[in-house]
Design an enzyme around this catalytic site. Structure first.
Site, PDB file in Angstrom:
ATOM      1  CB  CYS A  11      -5.724  -5.555   0.565  1.00 21.02           C
ATOM      2  SG  CYS A  11      -4.188  -6.326  -0.017  1.00 21.02           S
ATOM      3  CD  GLU A  34      -5.813  -8.871   6.991  1.00 22.47           C
ATOM      4  OE1 GLU A  34      -5.389 -10.012   6.709  1.00 22.47           O
ATOM      5  OE2 GLU A  34      -5.081  -7.858   6.999  1.00 22.47           O
TER       6      GLU A  34
END
Length: 281
Positions: free
Chosen positions: A96, A126
């Site tokens: 992302c 993440e």
């Protein structure tokens, strides 16, 4: 029965982008995703039927035919990125962009000698990926009490980043506490706007309904946070992965139903829930 559906329910930009990259990559060579591309069993199974294999450890590449490895939206550490690049496998970068911005932020801060504070779940991919771009000490916290565990030093500059899907309200509370400390703390606003909007919208809907349904994987960090936010406002909040696991009789006697969904929840699944809720009237 009135149904209020969150406008933000379903795939976020990052997930949608990652999936498109996987489908665009399908061709003559093998495609591997480093971890499930999203937290949704149906989507992962559909990709598997098209030959996409999930790997959970990069050591697996040594036993697999050469192909391309998809980096999912959560991102990976610099060491992992370098390992894939040197393995002879191609790489499809689907991190992302918001997460990639955090990688660049902590890498730059580390080069200045700054220590990094990551606000997020230490076990979330993440967060482990962000940590892997830091070259200085890293402190990972997910609640206010853990601030006391950081060995602050007046000679050191600290930079704060957050997991993009972290609870916005809790992050703000942590920031207020950090700002009150007599240390040099630089704050970076890294919770993505889509997450902020999704959480704010879910909160407002939950305040005004009798029952709140939150659709998404039990392993999805952003869906779990949506559930927690809604549960604080609506006692009858349910986290479901599909309509099959929900007892529709729970809706009896209730007139206003709210529905939201996590960033990895396909629209098809949301439509199925809405259809069944309507038919339960």
């Amino acid at each position: 029965m009135e149904i209020i559906l969150a406008k933000s329910a379903g795939f976020c930009f990052g997930v949608d982008r990652a999936l498109k990259k996987v489908y665009d990559g399908l061709g003559n060579e093998p495609i591997y995703t480093y971890g499930p591309i999203i937290h949704n069993t149906q989507v992962v199974e559909e990709l598997a039927s098209k030959g996409v294999k999930v790997i959970h450890d990069l050591s697996e590449l040594g036993h697999l035919p050469h192909g391309k490895v998809v980096i999912r939206s959560h991102g990976i550490s610099k060491n992992e990125q370098d390992l894939i690049s040197s393995s002879g496998f191609g790489m499809i970068e689907a991190t992302c962009p918001y997460v990639k911005t955090i990688h660049k932020c902590v890498e730059k801060a580390s080069k200045k000698g700054h220590h990094i504070i990551i606000v997020g779940n230490k076990n979330h991919p993440e967060v482990t990926g962000i940590k892997g771009w830091c070259q200085q000490p890293v402190y990972i916290i997910e609640d206010i009490t853990q601030i006391d565990e950081i060995p602050f030093d007046s000679n050191i500059v600290y930079e704060v980043v957050a997991q993009t899907t972290f609870n916005l309200g809790l992050y703000q509370e942590i920031l207020i506490r950090l700002q009150k400390l007599n240390f040099h703390v630089i704050i970076n606003e890294t919770i993505c706007k889509a997450t902020q909007e999704r959480q704010k919208e879910a909160l407002e809907i939950a305040k005004n309904v009798d029952v709140m349904l939150v659709i998404g994987s039990k392993h999805s960090s952003n869906t779990i946070k949506l559930y927690e936010i809604c549960k604080e406002q609506c006692e009858h909040t349910y986290h479901i992965e599909s309509i099959e696991e929900f007892e529709l009789k729970v809706l009896n006697g209730h007139s206003v139903i709210g529905i939201t969904a996590g960033a990895s929840t396909p629209k098809k699944l949301i439509k199925e829930v809405i259809s069944n809720v309507r038919n339960a009237e």
